[in-house]
Design a protein around this motif. Sequence first.
Motif, PDB file in Angstrom:
ATOM      1  N   LEU A   7     -53.936  -9.687  68.884  1.00 13.15           N
ATOM      2  CA  LEU A   7     -54.906 -10.143  69.811  1.00 13.15           C
ATOM      3  C   LEU A   7     -55.893 -11.295  69.419  1.00 13.15           C
ATOM      4  CD1 LEU A   7     -55.842  -9.739  73.062  1.00 13.15           C
ATOM      5  CD2 LEU A   7     -57.448  -8.086  72.003  1.00 13.15           C
ATOM      6  N   ASP A   8     -56.284 -10.979  68.259  1.00 14.12           N
ATOM      7  CA  ASP A   8     -57.151 -12.181  67.351  1.00 14.12           C
ATOM      8  C   ASP A   8     -56.909 -11.570  65.921  1.00 14.12           C
ATOM      9  OD1 ASP A   8     -58.949  -9.730  67.173  1.00 14.12           O
ATOM     10  OD2 ASP A   8     -60.100 -10.404  68.775  1.00 14.12           O
ATOM     11  N   GLN A   9     -57.982 -12.198  65.238  1.00 15.67           N
ATOM     12  CA  GLN A   9     -57.979 -11.753  63.655  1.00 15.67           C
ATOM     13  C   GLN A   9     -58.095 -10.324  63.358  1.00 15.67           C
ATOM     14  OE1 GLN A   9     -58.029 -14.083  60.989  1.00 15.67           O
ATOM     15  NE2 GLN A   9     -57.202 -15.464  62.284  1.00 15.67           N
ATOM     16  N   ASP A  10     -58.578  -9.505  64.114  1.00 18.02           N
ATOM     17  CA  ASP A  10     -58.894  -8.291  63.930  1.00 18.02           C
ATOM     18  C   ASP A  10     -58.233  -7.053  64.708  1.00 18.02           C
ATOM     19  OD1 ASP A  10     -60.956  -8.882  61.992  1.00 18.02           O
ATOM     20  OD2 ASP A  10     -62.019  -9.581  63.855  1.00 18.02           O
ATOM     21  N   ARG A  11     -57.737  -7.477  65.769  1.00 17.47           N
ATOM     22  CA  ARG A  11     -57.080  -6.448  66.564  1.00 17.47           C
ATOM     23  C   ARG A  11     -55.671  -6.656  66.683  1.00 17.47           C
ATOM     24  NH1 ARG A  11     -61.154  -6.919  71.700  1.00 17.47           N
ATOM     25  NH2 ARG A  11     -61.125  -8.949  71.173  1.00 17.47           N
ATOM     26  N   ILE A  12     -55.082  -5.537  67.120  1.00 16.04           N
ATOM     27  CA  ILE A  12     -53.412  -5.694  67.090  1.00 16.04           C
ATOM     28  C   ILE A  12     -53.257  -4.687  68.439  1.00 16.04           C
ATOM     29  CG2 ILE A  12     -51.361  -4.922  66.152  1.00 16.04           C
ATOM     30  CD1 ILE A  12     -52.768  -5.258  63.363  1.00 16.04           C
ATOM     31  N   VAL A  13     -52.325  -5.176  69.402  1.00 11.86           N
ATOM     32  CA  VAL A  13     -51.781  -4.490  70.557  1.00 11.86           C
ATOM     33  C   VAL A  13     -50.528  -3.906  70.383  1.00 11.86           C
ATOM     34  CG1 VAL A  13     -51.638  -4.510  73.190  1.00 11.86           C
ATOM     35  CG2 VAL A  13     -53.218  -6.038  71.909  1.00 11.86           C
ATOM     36  N   THR A  14     -50.218  -2.595  70.611  1.00  9.95           N
ATOM     37  CA  THR A  14     -48.904  -2.114  70.525  1.00  9.95           C
ATOM     38  C   THR A  14     -48.221  -1.657  71.882  1.00  9.95           C
ATOM     39  OG1 THR A  14     -49.600   0.045  69.907  1.00  9.95           O
ATOM     40  CG2 THR A  14     -49.196  -1.491  67.916  1.00  9.95           C
ATOM     41  N   ALA A  15     -47.017  -1.658  71.875  1.00  7.93           N
ATOM     42  CA  ALA A  15     -46.396  -1.201  73.003  1.00  7.93           C
ATOM     43  C   ALA A  15     -45.654   0.040  72.394  1.00  7.93           C
ATOM     44  CB  ALA A  15     -45.429  -2.090  73.591  1.00  7.93           C
ATOM     45  N   SER A  16     -45.636   1.104  73.081  1.00  4.72           N
ATOM     46  CA  SER A  16     -44.984   2.585  72.669  1.00  4.72           C
ATOM     47  C   SER A  16     -44.036   3.019  73.513  1.00  4.72           C
ATOM     48  CB  SER A  16     -45.980   3.617  72.437  1.00  4.72           C
ATOM     49  OG  SER A  16     -45.567   4.806  72.130  1.00  4.72           O
ATOM     50  N   SER A  17     -42.972   3.566  73.027  1.00  2.00           N
ATOM     51  CA  SER A  17     -41.875   4.113  73.732  1.00  2.00           C
ATOM     52  C   SER A  17     -42.436   5.521  74.639  1.00  2.00           C
ATOM     53  CB  SER A  17     -40.778   4.931  72.617  1.00  2.00           C
ATOM     54  OG  SER A  17     -41.695   5.683  71.931  1.00  2.00           O
ATOM     55  N   THR A  18     -43.849   5.847  74.119  1.00  2.00           N
ATOM     56  CA  THR A  18     -44.385   6.921  75.133  1.00  2.00           C
ATOM     57  C   THR A  18     -44.966   6.302  76.340  1.00  2.00           C
ATOM     58  OG1 THR A  18     -46.342   6.551  74.185  1.00  2.00           O
ATOM     59  CG2 THR A  18     -45.270   8.234  73.159  1.00  2.00           C
ATOM     60  N   ASN A  35     -42.960   9.741  81.172  1.00  3.86           N
ATOM     61  CA  ASN A  35     -43.368   8.672  80.434  1.00  3.86           C
ATOM     62  C   ASN A  35     -41.994   7.559  80.404  1.00  3.86           C
ATOM     63  OD1 ASN A  35     -45.691   9.777  79.953  1.00  3.86           O
ATOM     64  ND2 ASN A  35     -45.297  10.131  77.769  1.00  3.86           N
ATOM     65  N   ALA A  36     -42.412   6.085  80.703  1.00  2.00           N
ATOM     66  CA  ALA A  36     -41.417   5.167  80.721  1.00  2.00           C
ATOM     67  C   ALA A  36     -41.755   4.150  79.285  1.00  2.00           C
ATOM     68  CB  ALA A  36     -41.555   4.399  82.042  1.00  2.00           C
ATOM     69  N   PRO A  37     -40.801   3.974  78.648  1.00  6.92           N
ATOM     70  CA  PRO A  37     -41.061   3.187  77.416  1.00  6.92           C
ATOM     71  C   PRO A  37     -41.955   1.818  77.888  1.00  6.92           C
ATOM     72  CG  PRO A  37     -39.165   4.041  76.894  1.00  6.92           C
ATOM     73  CD  PRO A  37     -39.563   4.595  78.536  1.00  6.92           C
ATOM     74  N   CYS A  38     -43.055   1.325  77.124  1.00  6.75           N
ATOM     75  CA  CYS A  38     -43.491   0.087  77.044  1.00  6.75           C
ATOM     76  C   CYS A  38     -42.778  -0.957  76.184  1.00  6.75           C
ATOM     77  CB  CYS A  38     -44.876   0.006  76.932  1.00  6.75           C
ATOM     78  SG  CYS A  38     -45.672  -1.654  76.836  1.00  6.75           S
ATOM     79  N   THR A  39     -41.988  -1.851  76.763  1.00  7.74           N
ATOM     80  CA  THR A  39     -41.058  -2.546  76.130  1.00  7.74           C
ATOM     81  C   THR A  39     -41.361  -3.934  75.417  1.00  7.74           C
ATOM     82  OG1 THR A  39     -40.339  -3.565  77.879  1.00  7.74           O
ATOM     83  CG2 THR A  39     -39.081  -1.460  77.376  1.00  7.74           C
ATOM     84  N   GLY A  40     -42.521  -4.291  76.051  1.00  9.28           N
ATOM     85  CA  GLY A  40     -42.905  -5.703  75.625  1.00  9.28           C
ATOM     86  C   GLY A  40     -44.438  -5.762  75.815  1.00  9.28           C
ATOM     87  N   VAL A  41     -45.020  -6.815  74.952  1.00 13.72           N
ATOM     88  CA  VAL A  41     -46.471  -6.862  75.369  1.00 13.72           C
ATOM     89  C   VAL A  41     -46.737  -8.417  74.835  1.00 13.72           C
ATOM     90  CG1 VAL A  41     -47.225  -6.175  72.872  1.00 13.72           C
ATOM     91  CG2 VAL A  41     -48.923  -6.285  74.621  1.00 13.72           C
ATOM     92  N   ILE A  42     -47.656  -9.213  75.407  1.00 13.13           N
ATOM     93  CA  ILE A  42     -48.178 -10.594  75.150  1.00 13.13           C
ATOM     94  C   ILE A  42     -49.530 -10.732  75.152  1.00 13.13           C
ATOM     95  CG2 ILE A  42     -47.439 -11.538  77.228  1.00 13.13           C
ATOM     96  CD1 ILE A  42     -46.570 -13.103  73.990  1.00 13.13           C
ATOM     97  N   CYS A  43     -50.060 -11.446  74.429  1.00 10.65           N
ATOM     98  CA  CYS A  43     -51.663 -11.544  74.492  1.00 10.65           C
ATOM     99  C   CYS A  43     -51.840 -13.093  74.621  1.00 10.65           C
ATOM    100  CB  CYS A  43     -52.267 -10.945  73.136  1.00 10.65           C
ATOM    101  SG  CYS A  43     -51.727  -9.318  72.874  1.00 10.65           S
ATOM    102  N   ASN A  44     -53.061 -13.253  75.400  1.00  9.10           N
ATOM    103  CA  ASN A  44     -53.846 -14.386  75.631  1.00  9.10           C
ATOM    104  C   ASN A  44     -55.272 -14.051  75.744  1.00  9.10           C
ATOM    105  OD1 ASN A  44     -54.333 -17.105  75.676  1.00  9.10           O
ATOM    106  ND2 ASN A  44     -53.727 -17.409  77.937  1.00  9.10           N
ATOM    107  N   SER A  45     -55.806 -13.583  74.358  1.00  9.71           N
ATOM    108  CA  SER A  45     -57.133 -13.166  74.389  1.00  9.71           C
ATOM    109  C   SER A  45     -58.085 -13.687  75.549  1.00  9.71           C
ATOM    110  CB  SER A  45     -57.622 -13.138  72.960  1.00  9.71           C
ATOM    111  OG  SER A  45     -58.952 -12.452  72.855  1.00  9.71           O
ATOM    112  N   PRO A  46     -58.903 -12.806  76.426  1.00 16.99           N
ATOM    113  CA  PRO A  46     -58.748 -11.410  76.107  1.00 16.99           C
ATOM    114  C   PRO A  46     -57.648 -10.731  77.126  1.00 16.99           C
ATOM    115  CG  PRO A  46     -60.158 -11.987  77.761  1.00 16.99           C
ATOM    116  CD  PRO A  46     -59.946 -13.301  77.313  1.00 16.99           C
ATOM    117  N   GLU A  47     -56.615 -11.563  77.456  1.00 19.14           N
ATOM    118  CA  GLU A  47     -55.808 -10.995  78.528  1.00 19.14           C
ATOM    119  C   GLU A  47     -54.392 -10.693  77.812  1.00 19.14           C
ATOM    120  OE1 GLU A  47     -55.106 -13.854  81.458  1.00 19.14           O
ATOM    121  OE2 GLU A  47     -56.635 -12.979  82.704  1.00 19.14           O
TER     122      GLU A  47
END
Length: 371
Positions: free
Chosen positions: A83-94, A125-137
């Motif tokens: 997301l930025d220098q310090d933060r990472i966003v993950t998508a999980s199979s959960t 649960n349904a797997p979250c398959t993808g994530v994209i960031c355009n901080s803060p979104e």
Amino acid sequence: MEGINAKYVSQKVSKTRWRPVSSSSLQQPDIFATGSWDNEDNKISIWSIGEHWDPSMEDELEGDPQLLCEYKHDGDVLDLQFLDQDRIVTASSTGAVTIFRHHQNSQTMSVSQCWARAHRYPCDNAPCTGVICNSPEIVTVGEDGRIILFRADQEGVIRIIENADSSTIHDVTFLRTTEILTVNSIGQLKLWDFRQQTNTPSQILSLTGDRVPLHCVARHPNQQHIVATGGQDGMLCIWDVRQGNAPFSLMEAHSAEMWEVHFHPTNPDHLFTCSEDGSLLHWEMSSNSDMPSFLQGGRNSSIISRSAVAPAGGNQSISAWLSGDSSKGRLETTHMLPSQTLSVNSLDVLGQCLVCGTDGEAIFVNRQVPV
């Protein structure tokens, strides 16, 4: 293979991403994150390739990635973005979407935010398959056919497009700040405009004939209307979303599923793909003339089909990807890894540095990518 460091990490690596470097600096990236899958305990890990690496040193251990810190991850890491220098966003199979914070002073990690069942079926649960960031979104997609818009500074969800797809959405990218593009398991690209309140796409493009599942999508960094996709059949497709609803060109790339495609962020005549077939390809759109490719407009035939039509904007240059002709040797491909049998699941490229992760439980880093 010269300039490549292999690190065996005792877990299948599903995702690899460089930490962004500031665009004003000319420095090469030196920190990357990985996520794992199909292990008893999955992890998100942060690695350093060190600031004082000397390519003339013969002991290649000098350039090996060093583990800085790691954190347990519930479920398989199905996508990962800084997301930025310090933060990472993950998508999980959960179905969870999690923001991790990397504390660089202490080299530790913590969970700063988690949306536990963001993607779900009525009773599972349904797997979250993808994530994209355009901080803060943050935008996520899932097997449940949902598209969700979050903001990193807010607890709630900003927007949900329910039933955006009746099939699995595999990947998502931003086209512009308010527009995203998704790809699904029946060979469709869908454009979505968050300014519209309707839950219907503003445009649908698709592969004609066989509905081959598309697994990945990447946007050209300078020309947002040009996108590349890859799917189950290993073909690389280039699309111009302004024109028609079929791919502009199709190229045989891999002999099995293509898992990721990336344009080089600052030199987009270079593109990279990786596959279940164990290969990682570097695609270079080279021109026969001395004129740079981005200045070559015209109506050359495309790699398989349609001719490039001058953009509506008038005198903009046409991207090499829309004027290339593989029969004239415009497109060169290079294998970037020693041959192997297990899947290359993920790659990322920044500056002259390439990182990828495999089911062979290895991370490969190349610091001398010729771009």
